[in-house]
Write a protein that holds these residues in place. Structure first.
Motif, PDB file in Angstrom:
ATOM      1  N   PRO A   1       0.792  -1.235   0.000  1.00  0.00           N
ATOM      2  CA  PRO A   1       0.000   0.000   0.000  1.00  0.00           C
ATOM      3  C   PRO A   1       0.822   1.283   0.000  1.00  0.00           C
ATOM      4  CG  PRO A   1      -0.934  -1.591   1.537  1.00  0.00           C
ATOM      5  CD  PRO A   1       0.381  -2.159   1.078  1.00  0.00           C
ATOM      6  N   GLY A   2       1.996   1.282   0.607  1.00  0.00           N
ATOM      7  CA  GLY A   2       2.779   2.505   0.703  1.00  0.00           C
ATOM      8  C   GLY A   2       3.659   2.787  -0.491  1.00  0.00           C
ATOM      9  N   ALA A   3       3.652   1.914  -1.487  1.00  0.00           N
ATOM     10  CA  ALA A   3       4.556   2.066  -2.624  1.00  0.00           C
ATOM     11  C   ALA A   3       4.028   3.094  -3.617  1.00  0.00           C
ATOM     12  CB  ALA A   3       4.739   0.719  -3.324  1.00  0.00           C
ATOM     13  N   SER A   4       4.967   3.717  -4.336  1.00  0.00           N
ATOM     14  CA  SER A   4       4.576   4.621  -5.414  1.00  0.00           C
ATOM     15  C   SER A   4       3.905   3.819  -6.519  1.00  0.00           C
ATOM     16  CB  SER A   4       5.820   5.328  -5.972  1.00  0.00           C
ATOM     17  OG  SER A   4       5.508   6.010  -7.171  1.00  0.00           O
ATOM     18  N   ARG A   5       2.777   4.316  -7.022  1.00  0.00           N
ATOM     19  CA  ARG A   5       2.001   3.589  -8.018  1.00  0.00           C
ATOM     20  C   ARG A   5       2.438   3.901  -9.444  1.00  0.00           C
ATOM     21  NH1 ARG A   5      -0.158  -0.518  -5.797  1.00  0.00           N
ATOM     22  NH2 ARG A   5      -1.677  -0.616  -7.470  1.00  0.00           N
ATOM     23  N   PHE A   6       3.415   4.763  -9.601  1.00  0.00           N
ATOM     24  CA  PHE A   6       3.833   5.160 -10.939  1.00  0.00           C
ATOM     25  C   PHE A   6       4.913   4.212 -11.458  1.00  0.00           C
ATOM     26  CE2 PHE A   6       2.257   9.083  -9.014  1.00  0.00           C
ATOM     27  CZ  PHE A   6       1.354   9.494  -9.984  1.00  0.00           C
ATOM     28  N   PRO A   7       4.730   3.627 -12.642  1.00  0.00           N
ATOM     29  CA  PRO A   7       5.783   2.790 -13.222  1.00  0.00           C
ATOM     30  C   PRO A   7       7.076   3.585 -13.401  1.00  0.00           C
ATOM     31  CG  PRO A   7       3.710   2.534 -14.420  1.00  0.00           C
ATOM     32  CD  PRO A   7       3.535   3.700 -13.495  1.00  0.00           C
ATOM     33  N   ILE A   8       8.196   2.895 -13.287  1.00  0.00           N
ATOM     34  CA  ILE A   8       9.507   3.516 -13.421  1.00  0.00           C
ATOM     35  C   ILE A   8       9.956   3.411 -14.877  1.00  0.00           C
ATOM     36  CG2 ILE A   8      11.906   3.457 -12.654  1.00  0.00           C
ATOM     37  CD1 ILE A   8      10.915   1.921 -10.156  1.00  0.00           C
ATOM     38  N   PRO A   9      10.108   4.524 -15.612  1.00  0.00           N
ATOM     39  CA  PRO A   9      10.613   4.434 -16.988  1.00  0.00           C
ATOM     40  C   PRO A   9      11.960   3.711 -17.006  1.00  0.00           C
ATOM     41  CG  PRO A   9       9.801   6.643 -16.514  1.00  0.00           C
ATOM     42  CD  PRO A   9       9.816   5.913 -15.203  1.00  0.00           C
ATOM     43  N   PHE A  10      12.116   2.798 -17.966  1.00  0.00           N
ATOM     44  CA  PHE A  10      13.308   1.949 -17.993  1.00  0.00           C
ATOM     45  C   PHE A  10      13.832   1.834 -19.422  1.00  0.00           C
ATOM     46  CE2 PHE A  10      15.386  -2.288 -18.104  1.00  0.00           C
ATOM     47  CZ  PHE A  10      16.369  -2.048 -17.153  1.00  0.00           C
ATOM     48  N   PRO A  11      15.090   2.215 -19.666  1.00  0.00           N
ATOM     49  CA  PRO A  11      15.649   2.196 -21.027  1.00  0.00           C
ATOM     50  C   PRO A  11      16.137   0.800 -21.424  1.00  0.00           C
ATOM     51  CG  PRO A  11      17.273   3.075 -19.516  1.00  0.00           C
ATOM     52  CD  PRO A  11      16.030   2.797 -18.689  1.00  0.00           C
ATOM     53  N   LEU A  12      15.205  -0.096 -21.685  1.00  0.00           N
ATOM     54  CA  LEU A  12      15.578  -1.481 -21.957  1.00  0.00           C
ATOM     55  C   LEU A  12      16.532  -1.605 -23.145  1.00  0.00           C
ATOM     56  CD1 LEU A  12      15.247  -4.528 -21.482  1.00  0.00           C
ATOM     57  CD2 LEU A  12      13.218  -4.452 -22.945  1.00  0.00           C
ATOM     58  N   LEU A  13      16.303  -0.829 -24.200  1.00  0.00           N
ATOM     59  CA  LEU A  13      17.124  -0.954 -25.404  1.00  0.00           C
ATOM     60  C   LEU A  13      18.560  -0.502 -25.170  1.00  0.00           C
ATOM     61  CD1 LEU A  13      14.613   0.190 -28.168  1.00  0.00           C
ATOM     62  CD2 LEU A  13      15.298  -2.134 -27.553  1.00  0.00           C
ATOM     63  N   ASP A  14      18.787   0.298 -24.138  1.00  0.00           N
ATOM     64  CA  ASP A  14      20.145   0.758 -23.823  1.00  0.00           C
ATOM     65  C   ASP A  14      20.783  -0.025 -22.678  1.00  0.00           C
ATOM     66  OD1 ASP A  14      19.978   2.788 -25.752  1.00  0.00           O
ATOM     67  OD2 ASP A  14      18.962   4.118 -24.335  1.00  0.00           O
ATOM     68  N   ALA A  15      20.038  -0.925 -22.056  1.00  0.00           N
ATOM     69  CA  ALA A  15      20.542  -1.661 -20.900  1.00  0.00           C
ATOM     70  C   ALA A  15      21.513  -2.766 -21.328  1.00  0.00           C
ATOM     71  CB  ALA A  15      19.379  -2.263 -20.117  1.00  0.00           C
ATOM     72  N   ARG A  16      22.369  -3.147 -20.413  1.00  0.00           N
ATOM     73  CA  ARG A  16      23.264  -4.288 -20.631  1.00  0.00           C
ATOM     74  C   ARG A  16      22.486  -5.567 -20.358  1.00  0.00           C
ATOM     75  NH1 ARG A  16      28.448  -3.125 -17.039  1.00  0.00           N
ATOM     76  NH2 ARG A  16      29.051  -5.159 -17.928  1.00  0.00           N
TER      77      ARG A  16
END
Length: 260
Positions: free
Chosen positions: A80-95
């Protein structure tokens, strides 16, 4: 043996390792395509990784660069206490690292310090080595935790998932499913029901990349759990799921590193 007690505390305890990887892109028909991939956070060599299936990650790595307006994010708000907004994640640039051959089906996405802190702020913790290096041999009950395709709701602006637990018992490898790489095999119940929500599944689509955990019950009734494998396939006619064993994965990865 019964299932571990499931309540809000249980949700927070087990789901704290699990993350939904959301992927969006423009489709040829003009619609906005949305998919969700089951992942979990794994700690190895002091680093945090998103772990999933190798075949799923390879599909993303090969397909997404050809699609327009790709957007990826991580969703981890299970308490319940967590932020509900998804975290943008640069998958195409990730290792990333993906492998899928003869039973070894593994995808790893390195999480840098920024995303580690973001996940930690929402209560996410990794499966550390003590939970997967030497799991007890006498565990009688196992579960897979993921985001089945059947329970994904795609709206015009967002996607919703229903984290789902499916319990199973370890079995020997059915001959038609046997692979060279050491794998876990679990027999599903005849009816796929999430015993904690009452939701009924018709198949296991969407669970690939999910953690398979095992429960160990001591004589005094205390329950502990261990990361056993990564779910990577199933046979509906046999009601059996399979996935490569984590200790075997770690040993294989260590040998690859030594050879570099």
């Amino acid at each position: 043996m019964g299932t571990p007690e499931f309540d809000d505390r249980f949700v927070r305890h087990y789901l704290r390792h699990v993350v939904a990887l959301n992927v969006e892109c423009d489709m040829p028909d003009g619609t906005r395509g949305r998919d969700v991939y089951s992942c979990f956070v794994l700690e190895m060599w002091g680093e945090w990784f998103l772990a999933t299936s190798g075949h799923g990650l390879e599909k993303l790595r090969s397909g997404l660069p050809r699609l327009p307006n790709v957007a990826c994010s991580l969703f981890d708000a299970w308490h319940p206490g967590a932020s509900r907004f998804p975290i943008p994640f640069p998958l195409l640039d990730a290792r990333t690292f993906a492998v899928d051959f003869d039973g070894l089906d593994l995808g790893l996405i390195l999480l840098d310090e920024l995303f580690r802190r973001g996940l930690q702020a929402n209560g996410i913790v990794p499966f550390v080595e003590s939970t997967w290096r030497k799991p007890p041999a006498n565990m009688r009950l196992h579960a897979v935790i993921g985001f089945p395709e059947q329970f994904i709701t795609r709206g015009p602006d967002a996607t919703a998932v229903l984290p789902t637990f499916v319990y199973m018992n370890a079995v020997e490898a059915p001959p038609v499913m046997a692979k060279a790489f050491p794998r876990f095999y679990g027999k599903l119940p005849p009816q796929l029901v999430n015993p904690h929500t009452g939701a009924t599944l018709t198949d296991m689509d969407g669970f690939s990349g999910s953690p398979i955990i095992g429960f160990n019950v001591k004589d005094d009734g205390q329950v502990s759990y261990f990361l056993v494998a990564i779910q990577s396939g199933w046979r509906s006619d046999l009601c059996v799921v399979a996935g490569p064993l984590l200790p075997a994965i770690a040993d294989w990865l260590a040998k690859q590193i030594e050879q570099v």
